[in-house]
Design a protein around this motif. Structure first.
Motif, PDB file in Angstrom:
ATOM      1  N   GLY A  13       0.813  -1.213   0.000  1.00 21.37           N
ATOM      2  CA  GLY A  13       0.000   0.000   0.000  1.00 21.37           C
ATOM      3  C   GLY A  13       0.843   1.259   0.000  1.00 21.37           C
ATOM      4  N   ILE A  14       1.912   1.273   0.788  1.00 25.29           N
ATOM      5  CA  ILE A  14       2.824   2.424   0.807  1.00 25.29           C
ATOM      6  C   ILE A  14       3.565   2.516  -0.513  1.00 25.29           C
ATOM      7  CG2 ILE A  14       4.833   3.439   1.918  1.00 25.29           C
ATOM      8  CD1 ILE A  14       2.252   3.584   3.584  1.00 25.29           C
ATOM      9  N   HIS A  15       3.922   1.375  -1.087  1.00 25.83           N
ATOM     10  CA  HIS A  15       4.578   1.369  -2.392  1.00 25.83           C
ATOM     11  C   HIS A  15       3.682   2.034  -3.440  1.00 25.83           C
ATOM     12  CE1 HIS A  15       7.311  -1.228  -5.242  1.00 25.83           C
ATOM     13  NE2 HIS A  15       7.323   0.058  -5.553  1.00 25.83           N
ATOM     14  N   VAL A  16       2.387   1.741  -3.382  1.00 21.05           N
ATOM     15  CA  VAL A  16       1.437   2.376  -4.301  1.00 21.05           C
ATOM     16  C   VAL A  16       1.419   3.888  -4.101  1.00 21.05           C
ATOM     17  CG1 VAL A  16      -1.029   2.642  -4.825  1.00 21.05           C
ATOM     18  CG2 VAL A  16      -0.043   0.350  -4.605  1.00 21.05           C
ATOM     19  N   ILE A  17       1.383   4.330  -2.861  1.00 21.69           N
ATOM     20  CA  ILE A  17       1.370   5.769  -2.577  1.00 21.69           C
ATOM     21  C   ILE A  17       2.629   6.435  -3.119  1.00 21.69           C
ATOM     22  CG2 ILE A  17       1.403   7.509  -0.746  1.00 21.69           C
ATOM     23  CD1 ILE A  17      -0.327   5.550   0.918  1.00 21.69           C
ATOM     24  N   LEU A  18       3.777   5.807  -2.925  1.00 23.09           N
ATOM     25  CA  LEU A  18       5.026   6.372  -3.454  1.00 23.09           C
ATOM     26  C   LEU A  18       4.976   6.497  -4.971  1.00 23.09           C
ATOM     27  CD1 LEU A  18       7.578   4.498  -1.182  1.00 23.09           C
ATOM     28  CD2 LEU A  18       7.425   6.992  -1.422  1.00 23.09           C
ATOM     29  N   GLU A  19       4.432   5.504  -5.640  1.00 23.84           N
ATOM     30  CA  GLU A  19       4.303   5.590  -7.099  1.00 23.84           C
ATOM     31  C   GLU A  19       3.330   6.688  -7.504  1.00 23.84           C
ATOM     32  OE1 GLU A  19       5.767   4.264  -9.636  1.00 23.84           O
ATOM     33  OE2 GLU A  19       6.995   2.696  -8.725  1.00 23.84           O
ATOM     34  N   GLU A  20       2.292   6.883  -6.714  1.00 25.68           N
ATOM     35  CA  GLU A  20       1.296   7.911  -7.040  1.00 25.68           C
ATOM     36  C   GLU A  20       1.853   9.319  -6.893  1.00 25.68           C
ATOM     37  OE1 GLU A  20      -1.607   7.526  -8.346  1.00 25.68           O
ATOM     38  OE2 GLU A  20      -2.442   5.587  -7.764  1.00 25.68           O
ATOM     39  N   ILE A  21       2.683   9.560  -5.877  1.00 26.41           N
ATOM     40  CA  ILE A  21       3.149  10.940  -5.646  1.00 26.41           C
ATOM     41  C   ILE A  21       4.201  11.367  -6.659  1.00 26.41           C
ATOM     42  CG2 ILE A  21       2.575  10.832  -3.193  1.00 26.41           C
ATOM     43  CD1 ILE A  21       5.498  10.498  -2.560  1.00 26.41           C
ATOM     44  N   GLY A  22       4.896  10.409  -7.256  1.00 31.56           N
ATOM     45  CA  GLY A  22       5.821  10.748  -8.326  1.00 31.56           C
ATOM     46  C   GLY A  22       7.191  11.233  -7.886  1.00 31.56           C
ATOM     47  N   ALA A  23       7.492  11.250  -6.596  1.00 33.80           N
ATOM     48  CA  ALA A  23       8.805  11.655  -6.115  1.00 33.80           C
ATOM     49  C   ALA A  23       9.793  10.503  -6.287  1.00 33.80           C
ATOM     50  CB  ALA A  23       8.729  12.051  -4.643  1.00 33.80           C
ATOM     51  N   PRO A  24      11.069  10.807  -6.479  1.00 32.95           N
ATOM     52  CA  PRO A  24      12.049   9.721  -6.638  1.00 32.95           C
ATOM     53  C   PRO A  24      12.192   8.905  -5.359  1.00 32.95           C
ATOM     54  CG  PRO A  24      13.157  11.845  -6.462  1.00 32.95           C
ATOM     55  CD  PRO A  24      11.696  12.137  -6.603  1.00 32.95           C
ATOM     56  N   PHE A  25      12.274   7.600  -5.512  1.00 31.97           N
ATOM     57  CA  PHE A  25      12.462   6.736  -4.355  1.00 31.97           C
ATOM     58  C   PHE A  25      13.091   5.422  -4.799  1.00 31.97           C
ATOM     59  CE2 PHE A  25       8.434   5.300  -6.044  1.00 31.97           C
ATOM     60  CZ  PHE A  25       8.370   3.942  -5.764  1.00 31.97           C
ATOM     61  N   GLU A  26      13.660   4.739  -3.838  1.00 33.31           N
ATOM     62  CA  GLU A  26      14.218   3.420  -4.068  1.00 33.31           C
ATOM     63  C   GLU A  26      13.440   2.406  -3.243  1.00 33.31           C
ATOM     64  OE1 GLU A  26      18.256   3.664  -2.845  1.00 33.31           O
ATOM     65  OE2 GLU A  26      18.845   5.072  -4.435  1.00 33.31           O
ATOM     66  N   ILE A  27      13.576   1.136  -3.604  1.00 33.98           N
ATOM     67  CA  ILE A  27      12.958   0.082  -2.810  1.00 33.98           C
ATOM     68  C   ILE A  27      14.015  -0.949  -2.439  1.00 33.98           C
ATOM     69  CG2 ILE A  27      10.603   0.346  -3.671  1.00 33.98           C
ATOM     70  CD1 ILE A  27      11.122  -1.941  -5.624  1.00 33.98           C
ATOM     71  N   GLU A  28      13.857  -1.522  -1.267  1.00 38.90           N
ATOM     72  CA  GLU A  28      14.761  -2.576  -0.799  1.00 38.90           C
ATOM     73  C   GLU A  28      13.917  -3.735  -0.293  1.00 38.90           C
ATOM     74  OE1 GLU A  28      17.866  -3.274   2.862  1.00 38.90           O
ATOM     75  OE2 GLU A  28      17.974  -1.352   1.795  1.00 38.90           O
ATOM     76  N   LYS A  29      14.071  -4.866  -0.923  1.00 44.20           N
ATOM     77  CA  LYS A  29      13.276  -6.041  -0.577  1.00 44.20           C
ATOM     78  C   LYS A  29      13.746  -6.661   0.734  1.00 44.20           C
ATOM     79  CE  LYS A  29      11.987 -10.554  -2.518  1.00 44.20           C
ATOM     80  NZ  LYS A  29      12.148 -11.443  -3.709  1.00 44.20           N
ATOM     81  N   VAL A  30      12.790  -7.019   1.567  1.00 44.85           N
ATOM     82  CA  VAL A  30      13.061  -7.692   2.835  1.00 44.85           C
ATOM     83  C   VAL A  30      12.346  -9.039   2.813  1.00 44.85           C
ATOM     84  CG1 VAL A  30      12.822  -7.590   5.342  1.00 44.85           C
ATOM     85  CG2 VAL A  30      13.210  -5.481   4.041  1.00 44.85           C
ATOM     86  N   SER A  31      13.069 -10.115   3.045  1.00 47.75           N
ATOM     87  CA  SER A  31      12.463 -11.442   3.040  1.00 47.75           C
ATOM     88  C   SER A  31      11.936 -11.782   4.430  1.00 47.75           C
ATOM     89  CB  SER A  31      13.479 -12.499   2.600  1.00 47.75           C
ATOM     90  OG  SER A  31      12.904 -13.798   2.703  1.00 47.75           O
ATOM     91  N   LEU A  32      10.627 -11.704   4.593  1.00 51.00           N
ATOM     92  CA  LEU A  32      10.027 -12.080   5.865  1.00 51.00           C
ATOM     93  C   LEU A  32      10.158 -13.580   6.095  1.00 51.00           C
ATOM     94  CD1 LEU A  32       6.751  -9.927   5.805  1.00 51.00           C
ATOM     95  CD2 LEU A  32       9.026  -9.282   6.627  1.00 51.00           C
ATOM     96  N   ARG A  33      10.089 -14.337   5.020  1.00 51.76           N
ATOM     97  CA  ARG A  33      10.193 -15.798   5.108  1.00 51.76           C
ATOM     98  C   ARG A  33      11.542 -16.213   5.720  1.00 51.76           C
ATOM     99  NH1 ARG A  33       7.484 -19.745   2.331  1.00 51.76           N
ATOM    100  NH2 ARG A  33       6.595 -18.167   0.950  1.00 51.76           N
ATOM    101  N   ASP A  34      12.593 -15.472   5.361  1.00 53.00           N
ATOM    102  CA  ASP A  34      13.928 -15.785   5.864  1.00 53.00           C
ATOM    103  C   ASP A  34      14.250 -15.052   7.166  1.00 53.00           C
ATOM    104  OD1 ASP A  34      14.392 -17.432   3.657  1.00 53.00           O
ATOM    105  OD2 ASP A  34      15.190 -15.779   2.459  1.00 53.00           O
ATOM    106  N   GLY A  35      13.288 -14.307   7.672  1.00 48.65           N
ATOM    107  CA  GLY A  35      13.485 -13.610   8.934  1.00 48.65           C
ATOM    108  C   GLY A  35      14.437 -12.430   8.873  1.00 48.65           C
ATOM    109  N   GLU A  36      14.597 -11.836   7.684  1.00 47.11           N
ATOM    110  CA  GLU A  36      15.526 -10.716   7.550  1.00 47.11           C
ATOM    111  C   GLU A  36      15.136  -9.524   8.422  1.00 47.11           C
ATOM    112  OE1 GLU A  36      16.039  -9.659   3.474  1.00 47.11           O
ATOM    113  OE2 GLU A  36      17.053 -11.541   2.944  1.00 47.11           O
ATOM    114  N   HIS A  37      13.834  -9.400   8.710  1.00 45.25           N
ATOM    115  CA  HIS A  37      13.377  -8.265   9.509  1.00 45.25           C
ATOM    116  C   HIS A  37      13.784  -8.377  10.971  1.00 45.25           C
ATOM    117  CE1 HIS A  37      10.466 -11.458   9.508  1.00 45.25           C
ATOM    118  NE2 HIS A  37       9.636 -10.875  10.343  1.00 45.25           N
ATOM    119  N   PHE A  38      14.296  -9.531  11.361  1.00 41.92           N
ATOM    120  CA  PHE A  38      14.782  -9.721  12.726  1.00 41.92           C
ATOM    121  C   PHE A  38      16.304  -9.624  12.819  1.00 41.92           C
ATOM    122  CE2 PHE A  38      10.723 -12.208  12.910  1.00 41.92           C
ATOM    123  CZ  PHE A  38      10.073 -11.373  13.809  1.00 41.92           C
TER     124      PHE A  38
END
Length: 204
Positions: A13-38
């Motif tokens: 949902g936030i990714h959609v908002i970023l695309e809608e506003i048109g400002a430059p941004f980057e994305i970094e994938k986080v694997s929840l399955r692999d527990g990267e967020h921990f």
């Protein structure tokens, strides 16, 4: 800006908002399955161990879906994602809070992480059942709010991005949406910003 996201998670949902506003941004994938967020690389930036996480241009970090959505809408007014008038604004916040705090955290989380709610493994099925009840009740209530409208509060807003992520989850499970939500989901899929997000997250 940089969005730390997991494909198909609520961060979509936030990714959609970023695309809608048109400002430059980057994305970094986080694997929840692999527990990267921990792991330290993530927790050093967000000790809450959750997505979405937004790293702003000055390096500061903003967390929590409602806060990030509000920040992006308010700092990019040309995108017109924050509705006009206190009534529409209150309704947008009402919808976002209900999606995140109830449908997602109380309903969906019980369905897919019953261990967080069940006192024992034997209770898992009952927890999942209750989660589904909360999720489906939430969808039915949201469906009523869309009657006679194309979008959540009339004009397109950040509330629609919140609705979209739970619609996406429902459809990913090959389960039907109530009629107004189904129509809303199709309108969202037709938006170029949403199409870009689905492609970038490998979901199209």
């Amino acid at each position: 800006m940089k969005l730390l996201y997991a494909p198909g998670a609520c961060s979509i949902g936030i990714h959609v908002i970023l695309e809608e506003i048109g400002a430059p941004f980057e994305i970094e994938k986080v694997s929840l399955r692999d527990g990267e967020h921990f792991k330290e690389g993530f927790t050093a930036r967000n000790p809450k161990s959750k997505v979405p996480t937004l790293i702003r241009d000055d390096g500061s970090v903003l967390t929590e879906f409602p806060a990030i959505a509000y920040y992006l809408a308010q700092t990019h007014p040309a995108a017109k994602l924050w509705p006009d008038g206190v009534e529409a604004q209150a309704r947008a916040l009402e919808i976002i809070d209900y999606v995140v705090a109830t449908i997602h955290m109380q309903g969906f989380s019980r369905m897919f992480a019953p261990g967080k709610f069940a006192p024992s493994a034997a209770d898992a099925d009952a927890v999942k059942k209750r989660g589904l009840e909360i999720f489906e009740t939430g969808l039915a209530l949201l469906d009523k709010t869309l009657a006679g409208k194309d979008y959540a509060v009339g004009p397109y807003s950040i509330a629609d991005a919140a609705m979209f992520y739970i619609e996406f989850w429902r459809m990913s499970g090959k389960q039907p949406l109530p009629p107004h939500l189904a129509a809303h989901y199709q309108r969202m899929l037709a938006r170029p910003a949403v199409q870009r997000v689905l492609k970038k997250e490998g979901l199209a």
